[in-house]
Write a protein that holds these residues in place. Structure first.
Motif, mmCIF file in Angstrom:
data_model
loop_
_atom_site.group_PDB
_atom_site.id
_atom_site.type_symbol
_atom_site.label_atom_id
_atom_site.label_comp_id
_atom_site.label_asym_id
_atom_site.label_seq_id
_atom_site.Cartn_x
_atom_site.Cartn_y
_atom_site.Cartn_z
ATOM 1 N N VAL A 74 2.501 -0.520 -6.097
ATOM 2 C CA VAL A 74 2.068 0.265 -4.952
ATOM 3 C C VAL A 74 0.630 0.692 -5.188
ATOM 4 N N SER A 75 -0.254 0.251 -4.306
ATOM 5 C CA SER A 75 -1.670 0.593 -4.445
ATOM 6 C C SER A 75 -1.996 1.855 -3.658
ATOM 7 N N SER A 76 -2.962 2.606 -4.157
ATOM 8 C CA SER A 76 -3.341 3.865 -3.494
ATOM 9 C C SER A 76 -4.430 3.653 -2.461
ATOM 10 N N GLN A 90 0.837 -1.200 0.000
ATOM 11 C CA GLN A 90 0.000 0.000 0.000
ATOM 12 C C GLN A 90 0.875 1.254 0.000
#
Length: 126
Positions: A124-126, A13
């Motif tokens: 990378v997730s928001s 994340q």
């Protein structure tokens, strides 16, 4: 020849951390400059970080300075990239590279490096 194998990528994340490793074999890398590059879909491969053969000189792309740290353990023939405060725009395949020619400092161009690993995906997730 030098074989490079990256590991440590994955899904994280935004704001999280990952530590990439690059293990070399076939030849000791203790006298060679090393670099990390990354390539996002549809983009050119870009410089991320570099380290001199003794580890005394490091430099970073402006986009990662203050968040990423490159280091090396010559006894283990391994280079690392510690990535903190990750952002979605850091999503890419990360590649390790070695310069086997004369190395007096750090190098920023892909053309300066001779061998590359297969890459490790960082998402990378928001």
């Amino acid at each position: 020849q030098v074989q490079l194998v990256e590991s440590g990528g994955g899904l994280v994340q935004a704001g999280g951390s990952l530590r990439l490793s690059c293990a070399a074999s076939g030849r000791t890398i203790s006298t060679y400059a090393m670099g990390w590059f990354r390539q996002a879909p549809g983009e050119e491969r870009e410089f991320v970080a570099a380290i001199s053969w003794r580890g005394g000189i490091t430099d970073y792309a402006a986009s990662v300075k203050g968040r990423f740290t490159i280091s090396r353990d010559n006894a283990k023939n391994t280079v690392y990239l510690q990535m903190n405060s990750l952002k979605p725009e850091d999503t890419a395949v990360y590649y390790c590279s070695v310069r086997t020619g004369y190395s007096s400092g750090v190098y920023y161009s892909r053309r300066d490096y001779d061998y590359w690993g297969q890459g490790t995906q960082v998402t990378v997730s928001s």
